[in-house]
Design an enzyme around this catalytic site. Structure first.
Site, short mmCIF file in Angstrom:
data_model
loop_
_atom_site.label_atom_id
_atom_site.label_comp_id
_atom_site.label_asym_id
_atom_site.label_seq_id
_atom_site.Cartn_x
_atom_site.Cartn_y
_atom_site.Cartn_z
N CYS A 420 -3.83 -11.47 8.88
CA CYS A 420 -4.23 -10.82 7.64
C CYS A 420 -5.71 -10.51 7.53
O CYS A 420 -6.08 -9.43 7.08
CB CYS A 420 -3.78 -11.65 6.45
SG CYS A 420 -4.42 -13.33 6.48
N HIS A 464 -3.85 -16.30 2.74
CA HIS A 464 -3.65 -14.88 3.02
C HIS A 464 -4.87 -14.10 2.54
O HIS A 464 -5.66 -14.60 1.74
CB HIS A 464 -2.39 -14.40 2.28
CG HIS A 464 -1.91 -13.06 2.73
ND1 HIS A 464 -1.76 -12.72 4.05
CD2 HIS A 464 -1.51 -11.97 2.02
CE1 HIS A 464 -1.30 -11.48 4.15
NE2 HIS A 464 -1.14 -11.00 2.92
N ASP A 480 -1.35 -4.41 0.70
CA ASP A 480 -1.35 -5.49 1.69
C ASP A 480 -1.09 -4.89 3.06
O ASP A 480 0.05 -4.69 3.45
CB ASP A 480 -0.27 -6.52 1.33
CG ASP A 480 -0.41 -7.79 2.17
OD1 ASP A 480 -1.11 -7.73 3.20
OD2 ASP A 480 0.18 -8.81 1.79
#
Lengths: 670, 319
Positions: A420, A464, A480
């Protein structure tokens, strides 16, 4: 320096004292730098060997030298940073240095009692359920050491172990500790708690594993993904968790990018200008946050308000507390997922959100500018970029290479493998290069719903990073990029995003077991660790007591304490009655009664032999018999247990008769 | 005496009087709550300080396990206090006496103890001025403690207050009680180190008097009947008066009669003469010679044996 003669303490109390320190220090040793742990263990080992082999004490000047050396070692190991870890390491090292002069009774007592303190300091770092065992074991050994030290008889220079009833000591000290538990529990529940801390805490990050950091540079939180320890647990008022797409737990929002590291902006901490409304769709929940030494409180997008004292919602909708969170913290939050963040973006904020260092990532900048021309609409460009991530060979993996100066270039065109942080960082750089305001949000995504416990567990491995992009008419909107590459990461959690098991024991039934254990931990947190001033008031309220001030609670505590300790004391002070007398004693008393009737009874102050000598004078003819009986009684009663001897005495005492004529004769003479 | 010492003395006297008023303070006695006092030891205060630190820290960080640890230690301290008290409560002090000793020798003050409860009483410490000893009493047992008190001058010595204390089981609290011996200790005079020889046959009046009278001729004195005395020697009339058997003694029996007279003993001053006389008494006793002691207007003897020696030494001690 004058070298004083040091006494030699008996071995058993000494070893128990060392054991008390070793048990109390064990978790600290695991956490301090290796060289400090080695130094402490070396001193412990030296003291034990010195005791067993009878080595001579270290001379005073050398003790001073070693102690100074140890202080320097601590200073170097912690780089002069002062925090709780440094303080406890210092305490450990000082106690270890005390090993060099652990000779007198007061040295032993000092070490044993400071062990209690050392145990208490461990809970500044971790309060997991397993530490209850540590608490009890540690307190027990320290108590045992104290009891054992008490058995030392001080003969001036020489110390001697009385070694009273040697082995029951273990049970004895366990009983002593068990007896203290009722008092401890009353105090625990009723001792007036502080609603606000008395003093603040130093801002020190501990042990490196405590969770998210305040900055992000791709690669920095990799260790978190392998850390399955809980970050926080959530109980939803509705009883149901929100859908997976909404499980974004908002942490620090990062605006500033210097080419390698993303950081917060200074205005991040100003209060929100627009309050998040609370409506029918708001989510109400309670978070139990494990201590992470930082000030943010994690909350679902977008937090409207929290009951946590001193907490506030910032301009970019982070929920922050006034103090760093150093112990398990529980707070209620209301979040509204349908909030529109900043429909208008200020000029200054826009400039921060599009700023990039000019001399970095030329390939990315070139491509972004090319795309800008191709997609004049912001949303279209973003979707094109996400599609590109999806279609090009990008991979999700924790096994990555570090990035250099042109991090986005290297990642987007060469490496194409990452997690991420890599994606969100490159995504933000790309969009900023295209002139679109973008920021990075870090926090946690997902969580495990514990059906049995009806709570959601979010682990460190759920950490994250994602992005928010400001779009005309929509405000800050969440994107995202990791989801574009690995949708399962978002849908099913971090563990599912990887092909291989992260651990050897990453098996379904092991995970199931872990979830069950976590449920116990959750209850522990809820009922024991989360117990604070508020829960205390709630508990008293539930017991039907009116709202009490803390002095009233104190009074109540004293009353309940008396109610608990009084029966306990009476039980302890109950007289332990004489055991039913032995046959020997009964025969002896019978003989005394018989002779007493003739005026020859024993005086209370007389010992058996004294009595025999006295009446033998009066009964010269029976002198031998009397003296023999008294001797036999003495041996049978005070000597080692011997049934034959007892039998002999009982028989002789029964047979004994006074020669009556003798007394008559004497009487007439006088 | 400095002002502080005077003040301390005054306080001490009041305290002693108060303790004695509260409950029986001379053996035989059984320790009960009125006699027993309890306070934290120095180590107890230290742990208290440590606990206070733990409490503040844990409260500040709302650290519940830290608090629990603190409270467990508090419970431990509370129990230590109770157990220290229990270790003394119900202990019987039966007797507290000392046999007479010569000045300069330590007086052994013997304390007879009875533990008639079914639990041991470890670590009972006795102290009296500088003297100290420690006794462990098993369950249902009697025992004794012995304190060695230094002595200097002859005469009656009041050992003063005796403390019995215990810091069982953890050393956090000290429980103690005070009592006084039933009576003072008699300190015999110090015997002269190299006394002149016994005044035997030197023609002096204080020396040996050799009487040539035939046996049984001259009645000398009455003394307690001893085993082996012939029946015809018993003075029946006198015996009846004194309610004890008395024998007549005749001078002629002691042809080597030793007269120890304080006034005629060598020595510069009274103490020196007393110590010479003491040495003589011991020597005569050892040589089993009968002697008469004349001191301070009292005449003891002629007689011999331990009892006589003791009486003589008592008289010399009390002069």
């Amino acid at each position: 320096m004058k070298q004083r003669q040091l006494p030699t303490p008996p071995i058993a109390p000494l070893l128990w004292t060392i054991a008390a320190f070793a048990v109390a220090a064990a978790p600290h040793l695991a956490a301090v730098p290796l060289q400090i742990a080695i130094a402490i263990l070396a001193l412990l080992g030296w003291r034990i060997a010195a005791a067993l082999r009878g080595w001579r004490p270290i001379p005073a000047w050398l003790r001073v030298l070693i102690t100074l050396g140890l202080l320097v070692l601590v200073g170097i190991s912690f780089g002069g940073l002062w925090g709780r870890r440094t303080a406890t390491a210092l305490l450990c090292i000082m106690l270890a240095a005390k090993m060099m002069e652990l000779y007198r009774v007061r040295d032993l007592r000092l070490v044993a009692s400071v062990s209690f303190f050392l145990i208490a300091t461990q809970f500044l770092f971790d309060e997991s359920l397993i530490y209850l065992a540590y608490l009890i074991l540690g307190c027990w050994i320290a108590t045992l050491a104290l009891v054992r030290i008490q058995q030392i008889r001080n003969l001036g220079q020489r110390l001697e172990d009385r070694g009273l009833d040697g082995h029951p000591m273990i049970a004895h000290s366990a009983r002593l500790l068990a007896l203290s538990l009722p008092v401890a529990l009353v105090l625990f529940v009723l001792f007036p708690r502080l609603a606000q801390p008395l003093w603040g805490l130093p801002d020190d990050a501990l042990d490196g594993k405590t969770g998210l950091s305040e900055t992000m540079s791709p690669g920095s939180i990799a260790s978190l993904y392998a850390d399955d320890s809980p970050a926080f647990r959530v109980v939803f008022e509705s009883g149901r968790p929100p859908p997976p797409q909404q499980r974004y737990w908002r942490g620090p929002v990062l605006w500033q990018f210097d080419g390698t590291t993303w950081e917060r902006a200074y205005f991040s901490l100003t209060p929100a200008r627009t309050a998040v409304p609370i409506d029918g769709q708001s989510i109400r929940y309670e978070v139990q946050l494990e201590p992470h030494e930082r000030r943010w409180l994690l909350a679902l997008d977008y937090p409207a308000q929290s009951n946590f004292p001193g907490s506030k919602v910032t301009a970019d909708y982070q929920l922050v507390s006034r103090q760093p969170l150093t112990s398990l913290t529980a707070y209620d939050v209301i979040s509204n997922p349908n909030f529109q963040d900043s429909p208008e973006l200020g000029q200054y904020q826009r400039s921060i959100a599009t700023r990039l260092p000019s001399d970095r990532n030329p390939r990315t900048v070139a491509m972004a500018q090319e795309w800008r021309e191709r997609y004049p609409d912001d949303l279209e460009l973003i979707q094109a970029l996400l599609r590109w991530f999806r279609e090009e060979p990008f991979f999700y993996s924790l096994e990555t290479a570090p990035l250099g100066r042109h991090s986005a270039d290297e990642f987007l065109f060469d490496l194409r493998t990452g997690y991420c942080e890599y994606y969100s960082s490159a995504f933000a750089i790309f969009l900023r290069a295209a002139g679109i305001p973008t920021r990075v949000v870090t926090g946690y995504q997902g969580g495990y719903w514990n059906e049995g416990g009806q709570y959601m567990l979010v682990r460190q491995s759920d950490a994250h990073a994602w992005n928010e992009v400001w779009l005309e008419g929509r405000g800050w909107t969440r994107f995202d990029p990791t989801a574009a590459v690995s949708p399962s990461r978002i849908q099913q959690g971090s563990a599912s995003a990887l092909d291989d098991s992260r651990f050897l024991l990453d098996l379904p039934w092991v995970n199931e077991l872990r979830n069950r254990i976590d449920r116990i931990q959750h209850l522990w947190n809820q009922w024991v660790l989360g117990f604070d001033a508020q829960s205390q008031l709630n508990l008293l309220k539930r017991l039907g007591l009116p709202e009490l001030s803390s002095s009233q609670i104190g009074l109540l505590m004293i009353l309940v304490l008396l109610a608990v300790t009084l029966p306990l004391s009476l039980m302890l002070l109950r007289e332990a009655r004489r055991q039913s007398s032995s046959p020997v004693e009964r025969a002896w008393r019978h003989l005394q009664r018989r002779l007493g009737r003739r005026g020859l009874g024993i005086h209370p102050s007389e010992a058996p032999l004294e009595w025999a000598a006295r009446i033998a004078c009066q009964l010269p003819e029976q002198r031998e018999e009397i003296e023999r009986i008294a001797q036999e009684f003495r041996r049978a009663h005070y000597g080692p247990n011997d049934p034959q001897r007892s039998e002999r005495f009982i028989e002789a005492s029964r047979r004994f008769r006074l020669f009556d004529h003798h007394r008559d004769h004497q009487a007439t003479e006088l | 005496m400095s002002a502080v010492a005077t003040l301390r003395n005054a306080v001490q006297i009041r305290l002693d009087r108060w303790v004695k008023r509260r409950a029986r303070a001379t053996p035989p006695l059984r320790l009960a709550y009125r006699q027993i006092f309890i306070l934290p030891t120095r180590f107890g205060w230290l742990l208290g300080l440590l606990m206070f630190g733990m409490l503040l820290g844990s409260l500040n960080f709302n650290n519940n396990l830290g608090l629990l640890t603190t409270f467990i230690v508090a419970g431990l301290a509370l129990n230590s206090m109770l157990l220290a008290y229990r270790n003394l409560r119900g202990l019987k002090i039966q007797r507290c006496m000392a046999r007479p000793v010569f000045a300069g020798q330590p007086a052994r003050l013997r304390i007879d103890l009875i533990n008639d409860e079914a639990r041991p009483r470890p670590g009972l410490q006795f102290e009296c001025s500088e003297a100290f000893c420690e006794v462990d009493l098993p369950a249902n047992a009697s025992g004794e403690a012995e304190l060695e008190l230094p002595t200097r001058a002859r005469g009656w010595m009041n050992p003063g207050r005796i403390g019995i204390r215990t810091t069982y089981p953890t050393g956090l609290f000290t429980g103690w009680a005070w009592f006084w011996p039933e009576r003072s200790i008699l300190i015999w005079p110090r015997p002269a180190e190299s006394p002149p020889p016994l005044p035997l046959g030197q023609g002096q009046e204080s020396g040996r008097e050799v009487r040539r009278e035939p046996e049984g001729e001259s009645f000398h004195s009455l003394r307690n009947w001893r085993q082996g005395d012939p029946l015809h020697r018993i003075a029946w009339k006198a015996s009846q008066r004194h309610q004890t058997l008395l024998s007549r003694e005749f001078r002629a029996e002691q042809s080597d009669h030793l007269m120890l007279d304080l006034d005629r003993a060598p020595g510069r001053d009274l103490e020196e003469r007393i110590s010479v006389l003491t040495a003589w008494v011991l020597q005569a006793d050892q040589e089993q010679l009968p002697w008469t002691l004349s001191a301070g207007g009292q005449i003891l003897g002629p007689d011999f044996g331990d009892a006589h020696a003791h009486r003589c030494l008592d008289v010399l001690a009390e002069l």
